[in-house]
Design a protein around this motif. Structure first.
Motif, short mmCIF file in Angstrom:
data_model
loop_
_atom_site.label_atom_id
_atom_site.label_comp_id
_atom_site.label_asym_id
_atom_site.label_seq_id
_atom_site.Cartn_x
_atom_site.Cartn_y
_atom_site.Cartn_z
N LEU A 104 8.77 16.32 114.43
CA LEU A 104 8.75 16.24 112.97
C LEU A 104 8.31 17.58 112.41
CD1 LEU A 104 6.85 12.86 112.73
CD2 LEU A 104 9.30 13.20 112.39
N GLN A 105 9.26 18.34 111.92
CA GLN A 105 8.95 19.64 111.32
C GLN A 105 8.07 20.47 112.26
OE1 GLN A 105 7.37 18.78 107.40
NE2 GLN A 105 9.17 17.62 106.85
N ASP A 106 8.50 20.56 113.51
CA ASP A 106 7.83 21.32 114.57
C ASP A 106 6.47 20.76 114.98
OD1 ASP A 106 9.97 23.09 114.85
OD2 ASP A 106 9.22 24.32 113.20
N GLU A 107 6.21 19.50 114.67
CA GLU A 107 5.00 18.83 115.12
C GLU A 107 5.41 17.59 115.91
OE1 GLU A 107 0.72 17.27 113.38
OE2 GLU A 107 2.32 17.75 111.97
N MET A 108 4.82 17.40 117.08
CA MET A 108 5.17 16.27 117.92
C MET A 108 4.54 14.98 117.37
SD MET A 108 7.15 17.90 119.71
CE MET A 108 7.71 17.21 121.23
N VAL A 109 5.26 13.88 117.49
CA VAL A 109 4.90 12.60 116.89
C VAL A 109 3.89 11.80 117.72
CG1 VAL A 109 6.68 11.14 117.94
CG2 VAL A 109 5.95 10.72 115.57
N PRO A 133 8.22 11.85 106.76
CA PRO A 133 8.72 12.99 107.53
C PRO A 133 7.66 13.76 108.31
CG PRO A 133 8.43 13.66 105.28
CD PRO A 133 8.02 12.20 105.36
N ARG A 134 6.39 13.37 108.17
CA ARG A 134 5.33 14.16 108.82
C ARG A 134 4.33 13.25 109.52
NH1 ARG A 134 2.29 17.92 105.18
NH2 ARG A 134 1.54 15.92 104.46
N VAL A 135 3.73 13.79 110.58
CA VAL A 135 2.72 13.06 111.35
C VAL A 135 1.59 12.60 110.44
CG1 VAL A 135 0.97 13.28 113.16
CG2 VAL A 135 3.30 14.10 113.58
N GLU A 136 1.07 13.50 109.63
CA GLU A 136 -0.04 13.18 108.74
C GLU A 136 0.30 12.00 107.81
OE1 GLU A 136 -2.37 15.34 105.02
OE2 GLU A 136 -1.43 16.60 106.55
N ASP A 137 1.52 12.02 107.25
CA ASP A 137 1.95 10.93 106.37
C ASP A 137 2.06 9.61 107.13
OD1 ASP A 137 2.19 12.87 104.37
OD2 ASP A 137 4.35 13.11 104.68
N ALA A 138 2.58 9.67 108.33
CA ALA A 138 2.74 8.46 109.14
C ALA A 138 1.38 7.87 109.50
CB ALA A 138 3.53 8.77 110.40
N LEU A 139 0.44 8.71 109.90
CA LEU A 139 -0.90 8.21 110.25
C LEU A 139 -1.58 7.59 109.03
CD1 LEU A 139 -2.10 11.06 112.62
CD2 LEU A 139 -1.44 8.72 113.26
N ALA A 140 -1.42 8.18 107.86
CA ALA A 140 -2.01 7.63 106.64
C ALA A 140 -1.38 6.28 106.31
CB ALA A 140 -1.83 8.60 105.48
N LEU A 141 -0.08 6.16 106.47
CA LEU A 141 0.61 4.90 106.19
C LEU A 141 0.19 3.82 107.18
CD1 LEU A 141 2.61 3.45 104.39
CD2 LEU A 141 4.45 4.37 105.80
N ILE A 142 0.05 4.17 108.44
CA ILE A 142 -0.42 3.21 109.44
C ILE A 142 -1.82 2.71 109.08
CG2 ILE A 142 -1.13 2.94 111.86
CD1 ILE A 142 1.20 4.93 112.51
N ALA A 143 -2.70 3.64 108.72
CA ALA A 143 -4.08 3.28 108.38
C ALA A 143 -4.14 2.38 107.15
CB ALA A 143 -4.91 4.54 108.16
N ALA A 144 -3.20 2.56 106.22
CA ALA A 144 -3.22 1.82 104.96
C ALA A 144 -2.43 0.51 105.01
CB ALA A 144 -2.66 2.70 103.85
N THR A 145 -1.77 0.22 106.12
CA THR A 145 -0.88 -0.94 106.20
C THR A 145 -1.41 -1.93 107.23
OG1 THR A 145 0.98 0.51 105.66
CG2 THR A 145 1.51 -1.67 106.54
N ALA A 146 -1.70 -3.14 106.76
CA ALA A 146 -2.28 -4.15 107.64
C ALA A 146 -1.27 -4.67 108.66
CB ALA A 146 -2.82 -5.31 106.82
N GLU A 147 -0.02 -4.83 108.25
CA GLU A 147 0.97 -5.45 109.14
C GLU A 147 2.19 -4.54 109.30
OE1 GLU A 147 3.94 -9.28 109.23
OE2 GLU A 147 2.10 -9.43 108.07
N ILE A 148 2.45 -4.16 110.53
CA ILE A 148 3.64 -3.41 110.89
C ILE A 148 4.24 -4.13 112.09
CG2 ILE A 148 4.60 -1.19 111.65
CD1 ILE A 148 2.07 0.14 110.45
N ASP A 149 5.51 -4.52 112.00
CA ASP A 149 6.15 -5.26 113.08
C ASP A 149 6.76 -4.35 114.14
OD1 ASP A 149 5.69 -7.97 112.14
OD2 ASP A 149 7.09 -7.46 110.53
#
Length: 121
Positions: free
Chosen positions: A66-71, A42-58
């Motif tokens: 997102l909660q008043d923060e632009m994505v 639900p948050r930009v910070e969480d999404a960026l962390a998940l992207i950094a930690a995930t080798a493969e995203i299709d």
């Protein structure tokens, strides 16, 4: 393994959405069709962390606000990795920065099938 009749099968799809019911509907729809869902987050910070930690995203589905923060930092990170994504938002396409002019855009309300079809069209 993907299929032309079920483009979600075997795909890893990041869902970035702060509205619980929308995020859950997307997650459930994608998983029922064989996708592995990353998130939803639900948050930009969480999404960026998940992207950094995930080798493969299709692919990814991004809500713009997102909660008043632009994505857009998430969109930039995905573009840098060459990951296709779309904006699933209440914002009109004209409100999206020009650097994302070629990114698919689905306005809310939407059906999860429409999002799935647009991701891998």
């Amino acid at each position: 393994m993907t299929s032309t009749t079920n483009p979600l099968a075997g795909r890893r799809v990041l869902v970035v959405e702060d509205e619980y019911f929308i995020a859950d509907d997307l997650r459930r729809h994608f998983e029922e069709r064989g996708a592995e869902v990353l998130g939803p987050v639900p948050r930009v910070e969480d999404a960026l962390a998940l992207i950094a930690a995930t080798a493969e995203i299709d692919a990814a589905v991004l809500d713009v606000n997102l909660q008043d923060e632009m994505v857009y930092p998430v969109a930039d990170a995905l573009q840098a990795r060459g990951v296709p994504f779309l904006f699933a938002t209440g914002y009109e396409k004209t409100a999206i920065p020009a650097r994302f002019a070629d990114v698919r855009h689905c306005e809310k309300p939407f059906e999860p099938e429409r999002i799935a079809g647009a991701l891998f069209a």
